[in-house]
Structure formats: C-alpha cells, structure tokens
Write a protein that holds these residues in place. Sequence first.
Motif, PDB file in Angstrom:
ATOM      1  N   PHE A   1     -38.222 -21.890  13.144  1.00 26.46           N
ATOM      2  CA  PHE A   1     -36.893 -22.312  12.690  1.00 26.46           C
ATOM      3  C   PHE A   1     -35.862 -21.650  13.595  1.00 26.46           C
ATOM      4  O   PHE A   1     -35.678 -20.438  13.542  1.00 26.46           O
ATOM      5  N   GLU A   2     -35.219 -22.460  14.440  1.00 25.07           N
ATOM      6  CA  GLU A   2     -34.340 -21.892  15.457  1.00 25.07           C
ATOM      7  C   GLU A   2     -32.997 -22.618  15.498  1.00 25.07           C
ATOM      8  O   GLU A   2     -32.757 -23.471  16.354  1.00 25.07           O
ATOM      9  N   PRO A   3     -32.113 -22.307  14.529  1.00 27.62           N
ATOM     10  CA  PRO A   3     -30.775 -22.908  14.564  1.00 27.62           C
ATOM     11  C   PRO A   3     -30.022 -22.481  15.811  1.00 27.62           C
ATOM     12  O   PRO A   3     -30.249 -21.402  16.353  1.00 27.62           O
ATOM     13  N   ARG A   4     -29.146 -23.369  16.261  1.00 21.94           N
ATOM     14  CA  ARG A   4     -28.358 -23.104  17.456  1.00 21.94           C
ATOM     15  C   ARG A   4     -26.927 -22.755  17.064  1.00 21.94           C
ATOM     16  O   ARG A   4     -26.502 -22.984  15.930  1.00 21.94           O
ATOM     17  N   ALA A   5     -26.183 -22.202  18.025  1.00 19.07           N
ATOM     18  CA  ALA A   5     -24.776 -21.889  17.792  1.00 19.07           C
ATOM     19  C   ALA A   5     -24.056 -23.151  17.342  1.00 19.07           C
ATOM     20  O   ALA A   5     -24.346 -24.257  17.799  1.00 19.07           O
ATOM     21  N   THR A   6     -23.084 -22.992  16.456  1.00 18.13           N
ATOM     22  CA  THR A   6     -22.428 -24.141  15.832  1.00 18.13           C
ATOM     23  C   THR A   6     -21.164 -24.583  16.548  1.00 18.13           C
ATOM     24  O   THR A   6     -20.276 -25.167  15.960  1.00 18.13           O
TER      25      THR A   6
ATOM     26  N   HIS B   1     -28.921 -26.862  10.974  1.00 22.64           N
ATOM     27  CA  HIS B   1     -30.014 -27.205  10.062  1.00 22.64           C
ATOM     28  C   HIS B   1     -31.132 -27.952  10.794  1.00 22.64           C
ATOM     29  O   HIS B   1     -31.449 -29.099  10.464  1.00 22.64           O
ATOM     30  N   PRO B   2     -31.759 -27.346  11.800  1.00 24.07           N
ATOM     31  CA  PRO B   2     -32.897 -28.012  12.443  1.00 24.07           C
ATOM     32  C   PRO B   2     -34.097 -28.041  11.498  1.00 24.07           C
ATOM     33  O   PRO B   2     -34.133 -27.337  10.480  1.00 24.07           O
ATOM     34  N   ARG B   3     -35.061 -28.853  11.832  1.00 29.02           N
ATOM     35  CA  ARG B   3     -36.281 -28.903  11.027  1.00 29.02           C
ATOM     36  C   ARG B   3     -37.050 -27.594  11.161  1.00 29.02           C
ATOM     37  O   ARG B   3     -36.926 -26.870  12.159  1.00 29.02           O
ATOM     38  N   VAL B   4     -37.837 -27.288  10.158  1.00 21.46           N
ATOM     39  CA  VAL B   4     -38.700 -26.107  10.166  1.00 21.46           C
ATOM     40  C   VAL B   4     -40.107 -26.571  10.512  1.00 21.46           C
ATOM     41  O   VAL B   4     -40.681 -27.425   9.830  1.00 21.46           O
TER      42      VAL B   4
ATOM     43  N   LYS C   1     -31.987 -32.399   7.091  1.00 18.60           N
ATOM     44  CA  LYS C   1     -31.204 -33.612   7.357  1.00 18.60           C
ATOM     45  C   LYS C   1     -29.872 -33.623   6.604  1.00 18.60           C
ATOM     46  O   LYS C   1     -29.678 -34.385   5.651  1.00 18.60           O
ATOM     47  N   PRO C   2     -28.919 -32.810   7.043  1.00 20.68           N
ATOM     48  CA  PRO C   2     -27.622 -32.733   6.365  1.00 20.68           C
ATOM     49  C   PRO C   2     -26.771 -33.971   6.623  1.00 20.68           C
ATOM     50  O   PRO C   2     -27.098 -34.794   7.497  1.00 20.68           O
TER      51      PRO C   2
END
Length: 272
Positions: free
Chosen positions: A51-56, A71-74, A115-116
């Motif tokens: 799980f690696e969210p990126r800067a927003t 909110h990337p997939r896990v 999936k927001p």
Amino acid sequence: MTVTDMDGPRWSDFEENGFVVVRGLFSGAEIDEMCAEFAALHAAGPVPGHFEPRATGAAGTAGPVDPLDAHPRVMHPHRINELSLRRLLDPRLRRILETLLGEEVLAAQSMFYFKPPGARGQALHQDNFYLRVEPGTCVAAWIACDAIDRENGGLEVVPGTHRMDLFCPEEADAELSFVREYVPPPPGLAVVPVDMAPGDVLFFNGSLVHGSGPNRSADRFRRSFIGHYVGRSTHHIGRHYPTLTMGGEPVALPESEGAGPCGTEFAPAAPH
C-alpha cells in the motif's frame, strides 16, 4: 440488461456466462469490520510493496491530483493483515469455489480497492492475462463492501468471453482507466453492469472480460475485497502469485511465462 437480485445463485450461470452472483454471503457486521480494518490501514500510512499512497499534490494546490494518489489499491493484504487472510481463506468462499471448479482450490492473491469519488476505473481486461494459470484459468471472488452501481464505478462483465482465449490488449484511455490494458468487447457480445449490495460476492472466470468505469458519484466510495483462486490441478502460475491451501499452507508451483502483477498502471500525473 443489468444483473440484479435473483432468488438464489444458479451455478449453471457460471458455466453459461462466466460469472455468478451470490447475494448476502457476508453479513453487514462482517463488511463493516473489513471497511474499518482498511480505514485503519490507510490511516497508518504506507506499507512498502502493498500500500503506497503518493503525495496529494504540490504545495499550494487544492487537494490531490488524482483521488487514487491518496487511496491506491492494497495489493496482497493477506500477507500483512490477519483479517484479510481469514477473508481470503473463508470456508464459505471455499465451498462455492470447489462447487464451481469441481476440485480443491488454492488461494493465489488478494486485493482491496477503495475507489473514492472521482477515481478512474480499470478498463476491460482478463485476470488470467496477468496470472497465466496453466492449465485452465483462475477464478475471482469479488466481495462488495459498498452499494455498487454504475454511478460509483461498479463492475461490468462481458458474458461469453470466458470461453475465449486471452486477447492481446490495446492501450486504455488514461482519462478513464488507471491501468494501461484494455480489451474491447468482441463483436456480438455486450457489456453487462453488475449491481451489488454490501456482502454480495461476484464469482467469475479468469478469462471473462470485465472492468469498471470511473466513480462519478459525489461522495460514495466503491470499496471491494477480491481474492483470486486456482484449482489444485494447476501446474504453473505467475511468480507474483504464491499459492496457499485454503488451510493456509504454502504450495509451491512452477512459474509460468508472460505473467505480471494485476494491471500495468499509468505513470502518476504531475502535480499542477
């Protein structure tokens, strides 16, 4: 045509159309527990390799460049989370999968999608293009964790494609899909939306063409937990998918060629 509620699962649908929906397999309390678990995982921050969210977005910008940045997939949560492992190996799934496959099943992969609102979908594709199960194919168990319909990017399937070979994908529209691969519906076959309620499970053949559009809702997530499974007679599978018995014991299978992780993502958008 839209797949909606029916009296009960018709296992012949799996053979005829490549998929079957089992309504209410998991309770509301079980789905709430799963959603709370992944909300906590999200709040705790990155888990490298899973799980690696990126800067927003760049400083001074309003909100994320892409909702999937935050909110990337896990990927493979069952390797880092006990509840996910229990769900992947759930006896209710096992019984149905053994009915569908006609043999003992092995678990190969888990995923969780947030999936927001505003998120792109995943263009039509075939799961076994990535897993490369030999012989035969994989089967997915796709658990709805929200009310799911076309507005919030529900799953769509192309019945009949489960009888076909793997297609060579085209490039997807990056405005609509976060992954590159796209398989157009073959001539004469149509895309069918699958509406689902929390706790419903869609089981489908790994050669079935399926995907989803963007989440166009204003405030509705489209969360889902997915497991991929293979029959015990499987000889080869891609290296990204170490298999387990439904009792949790590792099973070593030789690697198949041409496999890859589920979906080749487009490069992240540049901040603006």
